[in-house]
Design a protein around this motif. Structure first.
Motif, short mmCIF file in Angstrom:
data_model
loop_
_atom_site.label_atom_id
_atom_site.label_comp_id
_atom_site.label_asym_id
_atom_site.label_seq_id
_atom_site.Cartn_x
_atom_site.Cartn_y
_atom_site.Cartn_z
N GLU A 187 -2.15 7.92 2.17
CA GLU A 187 -3.56 6.70 2.31
C GLU A 187 -2.76 5.61 3.33
N GLY A 188 -2.94 5.12 4.40
CA GLY A 188 -2.83 4.02 4.69
C GLY A 188 -1.11 3.70 5.51
N ASP A 189 -0.27 2.78 6.42
CA ASP A 189 1.12 3.14 6.86
C ASP A 189 1.31 2.08 6.39
N LEU A 190 2.77 3.03 5.96
CA LEU A 190 3.89 1.59 5.23
C LEU A 190 4.13 0.65 5.57
N ALA A 191 4.02 0.51 6.83
CA ALA A 191 4.67 -0.98 7.75
C ALA A 191 3.83 -1.81 7.67
N SER A 192 2.20 -1.74 6.73
CA SER A 192 1.49 -2.80 6.71
C SER A 192 2.06 -3.56 5.76
N LEU A 193 2.49 -2.95 4.54
CA LEU A 193 3.45 -3.89 3.74
C LEU A 193 4.11 -4.93 4.32
N THR A 194 4.69 -5.60 5.33
CA THR A 194 5.56 -6.40 5.75
C THR A 194 4.29 -7.23 7.04
N GLY A 195 3.25 -6.05 6.97
CA GLY A 195 2.81 -6.66 8.40
C GLY A 195 1.90 -8.15 8.59
N PHE A 196 1.05 -8.39 7.35
CA PHE A 196 0.59 -9.78 6.94
C PHE A 196 -0.71 -9.38 7.37
N ARG A 197 -1.15 -7.91 7.72
CA ARG A 197 -2.70 -8.05 8.43
C ARG A 197 -3.54 -7.11 7.57
N PHE A 208 -3.41 -1.10 4.62
CA PHE A 208 -2.83 -0.62 3.43
C PHE A 208 -1.74 0.54 3.71
N PHE A 209 -0.96 0.26 2.70
CA PHE A 209 -0.35 1.84 2.09
C PHE A 209 -0.93 1.71 0.90
N GLU A 210 -0.29 3.16 0.49
CA GLU A 210 -1.22 3.93 -0.72
C GLU A 210 -0.19 4.88 -1.10
N THR A 211 0.73 5.45 -1.84
CA THR A 211 1.66 6.68 -2.85
C THR A 211 0.53 6.88 -3.37
N ASP A 212 1.54 8.41 -3.81
CA ASP A 212 0.78 9.06 -5.02
C ASP A 212 0.21 8.37 -6.12
N SER A 213 -0.83 8.45 -6.88
CA SER A 213 -0.38 7.60 -8.45
C SER A 213 0.83 8.53 -9.62
N TYR A 256 -3.11 -4.25 -2.67
CA TYR A 256 -4.07 -3.96 -2.55
C TYR A 256 -4.90 -3.45 -3.66
N VAL A 257 -6.13 -4.00 -4.23
CA VAL A 257 -6.47 -3.13 -5.20
C VAL A 257 -7.63 -2.30 -4.82
N ARG A 258 -7.67 -1.53 -5.19
CA ARG A 258 -8.58 -0.02 -5.08
C ARG A 258 -8.45 0.56 -6.62
N GLY A 259 -8.19 0.48 -7.38
CA GLY A 259 -8.60 1.13 -8.59
C GLY A 259 -7.22 0.49 -9.56
N GLU A 260 -7.25 1.05 -10.48
CA GLU A 260 -6.12 0.34 -11.78
C GLU A 260 -4.95 1.16 -11.22
N GLU A 261 -5.50 2.63 -10.94
CA GLU A 261 -3.84 3.53 -10.52
C GLU A 261 -3.01 2.67 -9.23
N HIS A 262 -3.86 2.01 -8.74
CA HIS A 262 -2.81 1.34 -7.57
C HIS A 262 -2.28 0.47 -7.79
N ILE A 263 -2.15 -0.41 -8.65
CA ILE A 263 -1.74 -1.65 -9.19
C ILE A 263 -0.35 -1.42 -9.18
N PRO A 264 0.68 -2.06 -8.93
CA PRO A 264 2.45 -2.04 -9.36
C PRO A 264 2.43 -2.47 -10.61
N ARG A 265 3.47 -1.09 -11.15
CA ARG A 265 3.37 -1.71 -12.88
C ARG A 265 4.05 -2.23 -13.48
N ASN A 266 5.67 -2.13 -12.68
CA ASN A 266 7.29 -1.92 -12.98
C ASN A 266 8.07 -1.78 -11.56
N TRP A 267 8.39 -4.09 -11.83
CA TRP A 267 9.97 -3.39 -10.08
C TRP A 267 10.53 -4.06 -10.11
#
Length: 123
Positions: free
Chosen positions: A64-74, A80-85, A109-120
């Motif tokens: 879901e969402g728009d990848l460009a939202s990661l750098t849009g400050f909106r 938001f943008f959401e990848t597969d879990s 964006y917090v939408r459940g625990e599975e969508h929180i970045p864990r490693n980067w």
């Protein structure tokens, strides 16, 4: 100083964006989106391919969402943008110039625990 922006950073070599706080308006994405503080913020993911301030975004998947939202400050507008879990999911934010990173803030964006970045990785 010739070839410098509001922070006095030369555009010809390594860019060092000073760390102020975790505020959106002092980070490297904001720096790119204001073209070094010379204009009002525009999402740097929408700049032309030849623009030296272009930020390239890639992802392993999109649910879901728009990848460009990661750098849009909106995010306050609900963008938001959401990848597969899946464990192998990833997002890449490719910055256009060598950076000397000493501090950074990773927002999400917090939408459940599975969508929180864990490693980067920064490289």
């Amino acid at each position: 100083q010739e070839n410098s922006d509001e922070w006095g950073i030369s555009k010809l070599g390594m860019v060092t964006v000073p760390y102020d706080s975790s505020d959106d308006i002092r980070g490297v994405v904001h720096y790119m989106g204001t073209k070094g503080g010379t204009q009002k913020f525009t999402n740097p993911a929408f700049f032309s391919p030849s623009d030296p301030y272009l930020v390239v975004l890639r992802a392993s998947s999109r649910i879901e969402g728009d990848l460009a939202s990661l750098t849009g400050f909106r995010h306050e507008e609900g963008t938001f943008f959401e990848t597969d879990s899946a464990l192998s999911s990833w997002v890449c934010i490719e910055l256009p110039t060598p950076l000397n990173i000493t501090n950074y803030t990773l927002g999400y964006y917090v939408r459940g625990e599975e969508h929180i970045p864990r490693n980067w990785v920064t490289r």
